[in-house]
Write a protein that holds these residues in place. Structure first.
Motif, PDB file in Angstrom:
ATOM      1  N   THR A 158       0.852  -1.146   0.000  1.00  0.00           N
ATOM      2  CA  THR A 158       0.000   0.000   0.000  1.00  0.00           C
ATOM      3  C   THR A 158       0.885   1.190   0.000  1.00  0.00           C
ATOM      4  O   THR A 158       2.014   1.117   0.330  1.00  0.00           O
ATOM      5  N   LEU A 200      -3.854   1.098  -3.505  1.00  0.00           N
ATOM      6  CA  LEU A 200      -3.391   1.461  -2.166  1.00  0.00           C
ATOM      7  C   LEU A 200      -1.867   1.419  -2.142  1.00  0.00           C
ATOM      8  O   LEU A 200      -1.264   0.494  -2.692  1.00  0.00           O
ATOM      9  N   CYS A 211      -1.104  -2.288  -2.864  1.00  0.00           N
ATOM     10  CA  CYS A 211      -2.236  -3.172  -2.610  1.00  0.00           C
ATOM     11  C   CYS A 211      -3.455  -2.591  -3.326  1.00  0.00           C
ATOM     12  O   CYS A 211      -3.339  -1.691  -4.145  1.00  0.00           O
ATOM     13  N   SER A 212      -4.619  -3.087  -2.974  1.00  0.00           N
ATOM     14  CA  SER A 212      -5.880  -2.611  -3.544  1.00  0.00           C
ATOM     15  C   SER A 212      -6.878  -2.384  -2.414  1.00  0.00           C
ATOM     16  O   SER A 212      -6.686  -2.871  -1.295  1.00  0.00           O
ATOM     17  N   GLY A 213      -7.955  -1.659  -2.698  1.00  0.00           N
ATOM     18  CA  GLY A 213      -8.964  -1.404  -1.673  1.00  0.00           C
ATOM     19  C   GLY A 213     -10.279  -0.969  -2.298  1.00  0.00           C
ATOM     20  O   GLY A 213     -10.371  -0.737  -3.511  1.00  0.00           O
ATOM     21  N   THR A 265      -9.743  -3.184   3.006  1.00  0.00           N
ATOM     22  CA  THR A 265      -8.572  -3.786   2.386  1.00  0.00           C
ATOM     23  C   THR A 265      -8.178  -5.021   3.196  1.00  0.00           C
ATOM     24  O   THR A 265      -8.988  -5.556   3.956  1.00  0.00           O
ATOM     25  N   CYS A 281      -1.972  -5.416   4.259  1.00  0.00           N
ATOM     26  CA  CYS A 281      -1.713  -4.141   3.593  1.00  0.00           C
ATOM     27  C   CYS A 281      -1.550  -3.002   4.596  1.00  0.00           C
ATOM     28  O   CYS A 281      -1.198  -1.883   4.211  1.00  0.00           O
ATOM     29  N   PHE A 340      -4.715   5.978  -0.427  1.00  0.00           N
ATOM     30  CA  PHE A 340      -5.672   5.333  -1.315  1.00  0.00           C
ATOM     31  C   PHE A 340      -5.947   6.251  -2.496  1.00  0.00           C
ATOM     32  O   PHE A 340      -6.257   7.435  -2.320  1.00  0.00           O
ATOM     33  N   GLY A 373      -6.269  -7.161  -0.857  1.00  0.00           N
ATOM     34  CA  GLY A 373      -7.157  -6.166  -0.288  1.00  0.00           C
ATOM     35  C   GLY A 373      -8.268  -5.757  -1.221  1.00  0.00           C
ATOM     36  O   GLY A 373      -9.214  -5.082  -0.806  1.00  0.00           O
ATOM     37  N   ASP A 416     -12.221  -9.844   0.805  1.00  0.00           N
ATOM     38  CA  ASP A 416     -11.112  -9.147   0.161  1.00  0.00           C
ATOM     39  C   ASP A 416     -10.015 -10.161  -0.122  1.00  0.00           C
ATOM     40  O   ASP A 416      -9.903 -11.178   0.566  1.00  0.00           O
TER      41      ASP A 416
END
Length: 428
Positions: free
Chosen positions: A8, A190, A201-203, A220, A224, A239, A380, A396
């Protein structure tokens, strides 16, 4: 989104205020173990590790007794509040993240870890078929001893059962066309730092029960946000919703940061993970702690205004807790996988069909599992299904195989629900 790519980044303004993050403070819902429970720490204070009670600094908080899975389910607002007061998330440094940092940030992909040992007894769940492809591991950190889950374990709740299912058939992720349709703007990339290393990462923007229509909450994965057993919370967490919606940085295009981030960078001002993650997790491998691998962030508007993230992006996604598994007919997973064969610039999605089950600990909620082929960086990212005709979030991305042929995410039960409810009420 194939495995727990723990990355992230955080870019926000100096206006970001530090708020509390979770850390376990008691053995049960009434916090009756006074000998083990530390006094509440002030924001900006010492971080406590929930494992054997190790602290990051000399003179830190005393050892904390880890709540059991049953005790954690019964935690009330005060329990979560005491947990939250032990830690803070540092505000992101304004201007820290530029496009070059984002492009060079690494995905982090822990392997699946130890496998259940007994043979699987359940039949495949019928995930949507796809032609398998051969792909190199995305920075695997530990090779599993078995490629397919088996054995028993995991109660799952609400019809969760106690069996592990065979690995679902492979389903390939596909990039979302540019520009993203408006409902997809709840997905984002992220960023964070772990030590001096930058990660991605992702969220997902999720609905805030106590602040309808004005959510600043992002869902997430725990990895992360926090380094696990003996680790700390990550820094410079940020983010970027609808990252690269226009395709400005796709296929090597030399777009600008503003082109890639239509809504700017929303820095985290508070975060929360389950006590089991900080107490037990090996962030380089999956394990029972992955069954609680969810995290919640509160973010702040980069322009300093009071306008919420939900208002700016035009929506949020409700979280469906304790979803009866038989009612989860299919899931769509989203994220920004950054390890080969992906490059982290595209919002990828996987139409995975009905999720299978995976568990490492029968006392904890059985994870959802798909045959999606995401990779490090999609950790995430949200798992969506439909309830009453509307899109809802049910998990997630947490872990996945080192060969990128399956992914698993936590089943969101009472523990996740109580954590979100606490976080929501604290933002009133």
């Amino acid at each position: 989104m194939s495995s727990i790519s723990r990355a992230t980044r955080a870019a926000l303004g100096a206006s970001v205020v530090a708020l509390t993050m979770v850390v376990a403070t008691a053995c049960g819902p009434d916090n009756s173990d006074q000998a083990a429970a530390p006094t509440a720490g002030a924001p900006g204070g010492t971080t406590a590790a929930a494992t054997a009670g190790a602290t990051d600094k000399p003179g830190g908080l005393p050892p904390i007794k880890l709540p059991t899975a049953d005790e954690l389910k019964k935690w009330n607002f005060d329990d979560w509040d005491k947990w939250a007061q032990q830690n803070v998330v540092s505000p992101a440094v304004k201007g820290f993240w530029d496009l070059q940092k984002i492009l060079k940030a690494k995905p982090y992909k822990p392997g699946p870890g130890s496998q259940p040992t007994a043979p699987a007894t359940a039949q495949p769940t019928g995930a949507a078929p796809a032609q398998p492809t051969t792909q190199p591991p995305a920075q695997p950190t530990a090779q599993p001893t078995a490629a397919q889950p088996g054995g028993t374990g995991g109660n799952g709740g609400n019809g969760g059962g106690s069996q592990n299912d065979p690995q679902p058939k492979l389903v390939e992720m596909k990039p979302l066309p540019h520009p993203f349709a408006k409902p997809a703007h709840v997905n984002g990339k992220l960023f964070f730092q772990d030590g001096k290393q930058d990660y991605v990462c992702s969220g997902t923007v999720v609905s805030d029960p106590a602040n309808p229509g004005k959510s600043n909450l992002v869902w997430t994965a725990s990895h992360c946000l926090h380094g696990g057993k003996g680790g700390k919370y990550h820094t410079n967490i940020t983010f970027a919703p609808a990252f690269n919606s226009s395709g400005a940085v796709s296929a090597g295009k030399q777009g600008t940061l503003a082109d890639a981030e239509p809504y700017g960078e929303w820095g985290a001002v508070a975060g929360m993970v389950a006590p089991q993650w900080t107490a037990e997790a090996d962030p380089e491998n999956g394990g029972p702690w992955s069954q609680y691998d969810f995290g919640i962030l509160r973010v702040a508007n980069p322009d300093g205004s009071a306008k919420s993230l939900e208002e700016v992006v035009g929506g949020s996604v409700p979280v469906w807790f304790n979803a009866p598994r038989e009612q989860i007919a299919s899931v769509s997973t989203y994220g920004y996988p950054a390890a080969k064969p992906f490059d982290g610039m595209e919002l990828e999605h996987c139409e995975a069909g009905k999720p299978a089950r995976r568990s490492m600990d029968a006392s904890r909620p059985t994870m959802l599992m798909t045959g999606c082929n995401g990779s490090g960086g999609d950790s995430g990212g949200g798992w969506f299904t439909t309830k009453d005709g509307k899109q809802v979030l049910v998990s997630d991305t947490s872990i996945g195989g080192s060969d990128n042929t399956w992914e698993a995410g936590p089943y969101l039960d009472d523990v996740a629900q109580h954590a979100l409810e606490y976080f929501s009420k604290k933002s009133k």
